[in-house]
Design an enzyme around this catalytic site. Structure first.
Site, PDB file in Angstrom:
ATOM      1  N   HIS A   1      73.949  18.872-105.853  1.00 17.60           N
ATOM      2  CA  HIS A   1      72.543  19.201-105.511  1.00 17.60           C
ATOM      3  C   HIS A   1      71.665  19.455-106.972  1.00 17.60           C
ATOM      4  CE1 HIS A   1      69.194  21.222-103.110  1.00 17.60           C
ATOM      5  NE2 HIS A   1      69.409  22.302-104.213  1.00 17.60           N
TER       6      HIS A   1
ATOM      7  N   MET B   1      62.575  22.240-111.118  1.00 23.98           N
ATOM      8  CA  MET B   1      61.701  23.090-111.095  1.00 23.98           C
ATOM      9  C   MET B   1      60.423  22.729-112.091  1.00 23.98           C
ATOM     10  SD  MET B   1      63.854  26.383-110.590  1.00 23.98           S
ATOM     11  CE  MET B   1      65.185  26.515-109.380  1.00 23.98           C
TER      12      MET B   1
ATOM     13  N   ASP C   1      68.332  20.788-108.895  1.00 20.86           N
ATOM     14  CA  ASP C   1      67.284  21.370-108.606  1.00 20.86           C
ATOM     15  C   ASP C   1      66.426  21.176-109.786  1.00 20.86           C
ATOM     16  OD1 ASP C   1      67.700  23.416-106.358  1.00 20.86           O
ATOM     17  OD2 ASP C   1      69.384  23.825-107.477  1.00 20.86           O
TER      18      ASP C   1
ATOM     19  N   SER D   1      75.425  23.513-106.294  1.00 22.08           N
ATOM     20  CA  SER D   1      73.983  23.347-106.995  1.00 22.08           C
ATOM     21  C   SER D   1      74.212  23.179-108.507  1.00 22.08           C
ATOM     22  CB  SER D   1      72.985  24.481-106.237  1.00 22.08           C
ATOM     23  OG  SER D   1      72.055  24.532-107.450  1.00 22.08           O
TER      24      SER D   1
ATOM     25  N   MET E   1      65.100  26.885 -96.537  1.00 21.60           N
ATOM     26  CA  MET E   1      65.370  27.740 -97.765  1.00 21.60           C
ATOM     27  C   MET E   1      65.741  29.177 -97.173  1.00 21.60           C
ATOM     28  SD  MET E   1      65.279  26.128-100.703  1.00 21.60           S
ATOM     29  CE  MET E   1      65.522  27.449-101.801  1.00 21.60           C
TER      30      MET E   1
ATOM     31  N   HIS F   1      66.479  18.190-105.332  1.00 24.37           N
ATOM     32  CA  HIS F   1      65.477  19.110-104.573  1.00 24.37           C
ATOM     33  C   HIS F   1      64.264  19.360-105.582  1.00 24.37           C
ATOM     34  CE1 HIS F   1      65.068  23.458-103.191  1.00 24.37           C
ATOM     35  NE2 HIS F   1      64.202  22.975-102.794  1.00 24.37           N
TER      36      HIS F   1
ATOM     37  N   MET G   1      61.021  20.972-106.433  1.00 26.33           N
ATOM     38  CA  MET G   1      60.287  22.247-106.616  1.00 26.33           C
ATOM     39  C   MET G   1      59.213  22.065-107.472  1.00 26.33           C
ATOM     40  SD  MET G   1      63.403  25.037-106.163  1.00 26.33           S
ATOM     41  CE  MET G   1      64.600  23.824-106.864  1.00 26.33           C
TER      42      MET G   1
ATOM     43  N   ASP H   1      70.072  26.473 -98.279  1.00 30.04           N
ATOM     44  CA  ASP H   1      70.080  26.442 -99.821  1.00 30.04           C
ATOM     45  C   ASP H   1      69.541  27.970-100.251  1.00 30.04           C
ATOM     46  OD1 ASP H   1      70.063  26.183-102.506  1.00 30.04           O
ATOM     47  OD2 ASP H   1      68.288  24.800-102.331  1.00 30.04           O
TER      48      ASP H   1
HETATM   49  C1  DX5 Z   1      66.917  27.999-105.720  1.00 25.59           C
HETATM   50  C2  DX5 Z   1      67.944  26.646-105.584  1.00 25.59           C
HETATM   51  C3  DX5 Z   1      69.154  26.735-105.305  1.00 25.59           C
HETATM   52  C4  DX5 Z   1      70.017  27.515-106.038  1.00 25.59           C
HETATM   53  C5  DX5 Z   1      70.922  28.187-105.261  1.00 25.59           C
HETATM   54  O1  DX5 Z   1      65.663  27.559-105.948  1.00 25.59           O
HETATM   55  O2  DX5 Z   1      67.008  25.689-104.857  1.00 25.59           O
HETATM   56  O3  DX5 Z   1      69.674  25.369-105.168  1.00 25.59           O
HETATM   57  O4  DX5 Z   1      70.469  26.918-107.163  1.00 25.59           O
HETATM   58  O5  DX5 Z   1      71.797  29.187-105.668  1.00 25.59           O
HETATM   59  P1  DX5 Z   1      72.802  30.233-105.231  1.00 25.59           P
HETATM   60  O6  DX5 Z   1      73.778  29.343-104.405  1.00 25.59           O
HETATM   61  O7  DX5 Z   1      73.243  30.892-106.250  1.00 25.59           O
HETATM   62  O8  DX5 Z   1      71.637  31.077-104.402  1.00 25.59           O
HETATM   63 ZN    ZN Z   2      67.945  23.789-104.322  1.00 23.90          ZN
END
Ligand code: DX5
Ligand code: ZN
Length: 226
Positions: free
Chosen positions: A38, A42, A40, A13, A143, A71, A73, A177
């Site tokens: 990956h 947000m 993310d 990630s 998740m 991903h 969010m 994840d």
């Molecule tokens: C959290 C993200 C994850 C995050 C995971 O909302 O979706 O992808 O980066 O990070 P670690 O592996 O540090 O929990």
């Molecule tokens: Zn993620």
């Protein structure tokens, strides 16, 4: 039921990388053996954190040598599906909770992009509502922390959802994840997850390649014994 013949895939990630050196961090993950990146996204509304959007994905796409596993969010994900596909996503995952009122139409908007489609659920959200849609979903992201931040602790209670999906015969990818490490990865694989996302564990490791190899080895041997 195990993840059958599905290969174990490791997706570092980028949220845990050094954004100041994004291109080098992508290359570092690839050299360490990453299968996917990956990414993310947000929006500061669906989750109380803000990360990156289409322009950054466009830039990443120019140099990435691995598929971009995006991903989302974000609120109102269906309205953004095509924009993220155009930016270069190779797989698009949106949250069920963000689309609950018009899930069927949202799923169709994502399918219309031509990208493989993933659906994510946060820890409190059951997977039962997904049952009628399983054939239209390429990946289910269960998740293992509450979406929004890296570095949280793995929540083992979510593994029951992975087991349930496999027991219903779901043959697509199941991704975990949040808080995934070489210590928690085997339980994910045993339950039936085959795509492991890890941010902190990989990007903050002293030796990323060794950490990734350890995670893969642990997950593959856990899968082999199921
Ligand atoms: C959290 C993200 C994850 C995050 C995971 O909302 O979706 O992808 O980066 O990070 P670690 O592996 O540090 O929990
Ligand atoms: Zn993620």
């Amino acid at each position: 039921m195990p993840a059958m013949s599905l290969p174990v895939r490791i997706a570092p990630s980028l949220l845990a990388c050094d954004f100041h050196r994004l291109g080098e961090e992508l290359a570092r993950a690839e050299q360490a053996g990453a299968d996917w990146h990956h990414v993310d996204v947000m929006d500061g509304h669906f989750v109380p954190n803000l990360s990156l959007g289409p322009p950054v994905i466009e830039s990443i796409k120019k140099v990435a040598q691995r598929p971009l596993d995006v991903h989302l969010m974000i609120e109102d994900p269906g309205a953004w599906a095509q924009r993220y596909a155009d930016a270069g996503a190779d797989l698009l995952t949106f949250h069920y909770e963000a689309a609950q009122s018009d899930f069927d139409a949202t799923l169709e908007a994502f399918r219309d992009t031509g990208c493989p489609v993933g659906v994510a659920v946060n820890p409190p959200c059951p997977v039962d509502d997904l049952k009628p849609f399983l054939e239209r979903i390429d990946l289910i992201l269960v998740m293992s922390v509450h979406a929004g931040f890296g570095g949280q602790s793995f929540l083992p209670e979510v593994l029951d959802k992975v087991r349930a999906l496999r027991s219903w015969g779901y043959q697509g990818d199941i991704q975990m994840d949040g808080g995934v490490t070489a210590a928690t990865g085997p339980a994910c694989a045993e339950a039936g997850a085959n795509v492991l996302v890890a941010g902190t564990f990989l990007f903050r490791a002293t030796d990323m390649a060794a950490a990734l190899a350890e995670l893969r080895e642990q997950a593959e041997s856990a899968l082999a014994t199921t």
